[in-house]
Design a protein around this motif. Structure first.
Motif: not given
Length: 145
Positions: A17, A21, A112, A114-115, A118
């Motif tokens: 992932e 990105y 996570s 998602e974290d 970020q």
């Protein structure tokens, strides 16, 4: 920008992932990590990342393992490497601003996905502040690595 990335089996899904990105944002990726989830020895994926950053072939590095500790310890045995183990976005920003971290170590089993994405955004978009922080960086020995 060129990013070196390495991971062990605990970081494989996160690596996929993060690479997506990075590529979606026009960043070149050098992938030294495993693409499998079978157990493997993290130093085999981390040393090449540190070597790429150390030599200038990569601008920055991202390393991922279960706790992030083994990966960071391995990378930090290389001259010119300042790998920072980060588990929240504030630590990522401070690692870049104050420590001029050139490798981000992500603890996949404790944050996570998602974290993690970020963290990568923050890592890539935060500059070293220099000044008083540079004199501190200069005191970190690199000749005994």
């Amino acid at each position: 920008m060129n990013i070196a990335i390495g991971n062990d089996h605990a970081g494989t899904s996160y690596k996929f992932e993060i690479v997506k990105y990075l590529k979606d944002n026009g960043i070149e990726v050098m992938n030294f990590g495993t693409d499998k989830e079978e157990s493997m020895d993290y130093p085999d994926a981390i040393h090449p990342v540190a070597e790429a950053v150390e030599s200038g072939k990569a601008d920055l590095g991202i390393i991922i393992c279960g706790s992030g500790n083994g990966a960071a310890m391995t990378a930090n045995h290389h001259k010119k490497i300042r790998a920072a183990l980060c588990w929240n976005d504030e630590l990522v920003a401070l690692a870049r601003q104050h420590n001029d971290a050139n490798i981000l170590s992500i603890p996949a089993r404790f944050v996570s996905l998602e974290d993690s994405i970020q963290f990568v955004k923050t890592f890539l978009n935060t500059d070293f502040e220099g000044g008083r922080h540079q004199k501190r960086i200069d005191k970190i020995p690199t000749d005994n690595c």
